[in-house]
Each structure stands twice: as structure tokens, then as C-alpha cells.
Design a protein around this motif. Structure first.
Motif, mmCIF file in Angstrom:
data_model
loop_
_atom_site.group_PDB
_atom_site.id
_atom_site.type_symbol
_atom_site.label_atom_id
_atom_site.label_comp_id
_atom_site.label_asym_id
_atom_site.label_seq_id
_atom_site.Cartn_x
_atom_site.Cartn_y
_atom_site.Cartn_z
ATOM 1 N N UNK A 252 0.831 -1.213 0.000
ATOM 2 C CA UNK A 252 0.000 0.000 0.000
ATOM 3 C C UNK A 252 0.858 1.253 0.000
ATOM 4 N N UNK A 253 1.988 1.209 0.696
ATOM 5 C CA UNK A 253 2.826 2.397 0.874
ATOM 6 C C UNK A 253 3.431 2.890 -0.437
ATOM 7 N N UNK A 254 3.740 1.965 -1.345
ATOM 8 C CA UNK A 254 4.358 2.423 -2.606
ATOM 9 C C UNK A 254 3.494 2.168 -3.841
ATOM 10 N N UNK A 255 2.417 1.405 -3.702
ATOM 11 C CA UNK A 255 1.489 1.209 -4.813
ATOM 12 C C UNK A 255 2.063 0.464 -6.000
ATOM 13 N N UNK A 256 3.150 -0.273 -5.781
ATOM 14 C CA UNK A 256 3.791 -0.988 -6.886
ATOM 15 C C UNK A 256 3.381 -2.463 -6.898
ATOM 16 N N UNK A 257 3.750 -3.144 -7.972
ATOM 17 C CA UNK A 257 3.321 -4.529 -8.154
ATOM 18 C C UNK A 257 4.051 -5.514 -7.252
ATOM 19 N N UNK A 258 5.281 -5.173 -6.872
ATOM 20 C CA UNK A 258 6.086 -6.101 -6.073
ATOM 21 C C UNK A 258 6.601 -5.407 -4.815
ATOM 22 N N UNK A 259 7.093 -6.182 -3.877
ATOM 23 C CA UNK A 259 7.466 -5.639 -2.566
ATOM 24 C C UNK A 259 8.607 -4.639 -2.625
ATOM 25 N N UNK A 260 9.622 -4.931 -3.459
ATOM 26 C CA UNK A 260 10.837 -4.109 -3.458
ATOM 27 C C UNK A 260 11.219 -3.720 -4.887
ATOM 28 N N UNK A 261 11.383 -2.417 -5.108
ATOM 29 C CA UNK A 261 11.909 -1.939 -6.392
ATOM 30 C C UNK A 261 11.027 -2.202 -7.590
ATOM 31 N N UNK A 262 9.734 -2.474 -7.353
ATOM 32 C CA UNK A 262 8.783 -2.761 -8.433
ATOM 33 C C UNK A 262 9.290 -3.852 -9.378
ATOM 34 N N UNK A 263 9.986 -4.827 -8.810
ATOM 35 C CA UNK A 263 10.560 -5.912 -9.597
ATOM 36 C C UNK A 263 10.458 -7.200 -8.771
ATOM 37 N N UNK A 264 10.172 -8.304 -9.431
ATOM 38 C CA UNK A 264 10.070 -9.579 -8.735
ATOM 39 C C UNK A 264 11.370 -9.893 -8.001
ATOM 40 N N UNK A 265 11.234 -10.267 -6.718
ATOM 41 C CA UNK A 265 12.397 -10.671 -5.936
ATOM 42 C C UNK A 265 12.051 -11.928 -5.145
ATOM 43 N N UNK A 266 13.071 -12.472 -4.488
ATOM 44 C CA UNK A 266 12.834 -13.651 -3.655
ATOM 45 C C UNK A 266 11.789 -13.380 -2.583
ATOM 46 N N UNK A 267 11.692 -12.128 -2.109
ATOM 47 C CA UNK A 267 10.719 -11.796 -1.067
ATOM 48 C C UNK A 267 9.290 -12.042 -1.555
ATOM 49 N N UNK A 268 8.998 -11.672 -2.797
ATOM 50 C CA UNK A 268 7.664 -11.911 -3.359
ATOM 51 C C UNK A 268 7.379 -13.405 -3.464
ATOM 52 N N UNK A 269 8.374 -14.153 -3.907
ATOM 53 C CA UNK A 269 8.198 -15.592 -4.101
ATOM 54 C C UNK A 269 7.978 -16.284 -2.760
ATOM 55 N N UNK A 270 8.794 -15.937 -1.760
ATOM 56 C CA UNK A 270 8.616 -16.526 -0.428
ATOM 57 C C UNK A 270 7.249 -16.158 0.151
ATOM 58 N N UNK A 271 6.835 -14.900 -0.052
ATOM 59 C CA UNK A 271 5.560 -14.463 0.503
ATOM 60 C C UNK A 271 4.388 -15.184 -0.161
ATOM 61 N N UNK A 272 4.436 -15.320 -1.454
ATOM 62 C CA UNK A 272 3.340 -16.005 -2.153
ATOM 63 C C UNK A 272 3.278 -17.481 -1.755
ATOM 64 N N UNK A 273 4.433 -18.113 -1.609
ATOM 65 C CA UNK A 273 4.442 -19.488 -1.102
ATOM 66 C C UNK A 273 3.732 -19.545 0.256
ATOM 67 N N UNK A 274 4.075 -18.601 1.140
ATOM 68 C CA UNK A 274 3.444 -18.545 2.462
ATOM 69 C C UNK A 274 1.934 -18.344 2.350
#
Length: 222
Positions: free
Chosen positions: A141-163
């Protein structure tokens, strides 16, 4: 050309599943050698493959890597899923550690005696809906971007979606109040490599049940 990574673990989720997810999301094909009996583990220990006498272990790029976080860090760096600079990497690490905290609680749930399961579930539900998922929802919500960090897919997104898949297995209603997380889950799940991994017959492992626990007990003698 280097061969495919080889994953050494038992045929279940445990501490290897996040590694399977990360490799799959990176579009990397891998092989698995399952530990099915104590002798399989003893062989790896005796031939010096396990630095700390334990798995997961991944053979990749001529190395035999152990320790889950070290393996994930290497894969994320190799396949450009670890941010563009130190600040992004720090955020990715912070988010990934938060995912791991909740994931650890959920991972241990099947090991609880049935009589204790409800008592263990209550704090997991509470922390899911009041601590962890609101924190990640607020990041998006804070940055309104598609992914958690830098508006680019990272391991954080993948780990979170798995969770989020594991949370959904526990109780789909736990995700109800988190529209941005549901959107992230749909977005990542629709990526071709992830979509393939989510299909039946892939190397993704099913929920841990009594049979899987018994297989693990047999393989690891616990």
C-alpha cells in the motif's frame, strides 16, 4: 554447460520447499534425490557432502551447499532476484525473514499431537491476521507498486506467495481482508514459470500429512 541443480532431501515440503519454489520461479529445472532411509543420509554424511551433518543440501555450480538461507541467497543472487543494491537487499532480507518466522510456525503444525493442534492454531491465526499479513499489505500500500521491493520480482515476493498458499490451506478466510496480498498472489502465480510449478505433476510437494511425517521419521530417525 553446468548440469541441473540436485536437491537432497526427503520427498516432502520441510525446509526444502522454499528452495524448490525459488528455483521454479527462476525457471530453473532441478533434479531431486530423495532421502528415504537412514542409510541414504548416512551415505551423504560419510562422503563429506554435509558440512553440518544435515540437509537440505543442494549441489549447484560445483558446490554442495547446506543451510537453507545460504542456499536461497545464492540462488536469488545468481538469478537476479535479490534487488539492485544494498538497500533493496536489506529490505528483501527483512521481508524474507518475516515470512520465514510465520512459515516456521505453520511448518511445525503437522508435527503437533492432534489434541494440541487447536491450541497451536489460535496464536498462528492471530499472528497471521494481526501481525504478519498487515505488515506486508502495508508495504504494498505504501508504494502502490506490483512487487514488494523496487517494483521488480524478488525472492521476497516468491517466499511471501508461497506462504500465502500455506495460509490459504489453513483457512482461506485469513486472506479476506488483504486485497493487495491477494493481488500479489494472483500476479506471481500467473508468471509462466510459477504457473507451471503450480500445476499437478510438478515437483511442488503436497501438504504434510501423517504419511509424510512417518516417511520423514523413518528417513531421519526422529
Amino acid at each position: 554447460m553446468a548440469g541441473k541443480p540436485i536437491l537432497h532431501y526427503f520427498n516432502g515440503r520441510g525446509r526444502m520447499e522454499c528452495i524448490r519454489w525459488l528455483l521454479a520461479a527462476a525457471g530453473v529445472e532441478f533434479e531431486e534425490k530423495f532421502i528415504e532411509k537412514p542409510e541414504d543420509l548416512d551415505k551423504l554424511k560419510n562422503d563429506g557432502s554435509l558440512m553440518f551433518q544435515q540437509v537440505p543440501m543442494v549441489e549447484i555450480d560445483g558446490m554442495k551447499l547446506v543451510q537453507t538461507r545460504a542456499i536461497l541467497n545464492y540462488i536469488a543472487t545468481k538469478y537476479n532476484l535479490y534487488g539492485k543494491d544494498m538497500k533493496e537487499r536489506a529490505l528483501i532480507d527483512m521481508y524474507s525473514e518475516g515470512v520465514a518466522d510465520l512459515g516456521e510456525m505453520i511448518m511445525h503444525l503437522p508435527l503437533c499431537p492432534p489434541a494440541e493442534k487447536d491450541a497451536k492454531l489460535t496464536p498462528i491465526r492471530e499472528k497471521t491476521t494481526n501481525r504478519y499479513l498487515p505488515a506486508f499489505e502495508n508495504v504494498l500500500k505504501s508504494h502502490g507498486q506490483d512487487y514488494l521491493v523496487g517494483n521488480k520480482l524478488s525472492r521476497a515476493d516468491i517466499h511471501l506467495v508461497e506462504l500465502l498458499y500455506y495460509v490459504e490451506e489453513l483457512d482461506p478466510s485469513l486472506l479476506a481482508n488483504f486485497p493487495l496480498l491477494k493481488a500479489l498472489k494472483a500476479r506471481v502465480s500467473s508468471l509462466p514459470a510459477v504457473k507451471k510449478f503450480l500445476q499437478p505433476g510438478s515437483q511442488r510437494k503436497p501438504p504434510t500429512d501423517e504419511k509424510k511425517i512417518e516417511e520423514a521419521r523413518k528417513a531421519f530417525k526422529f
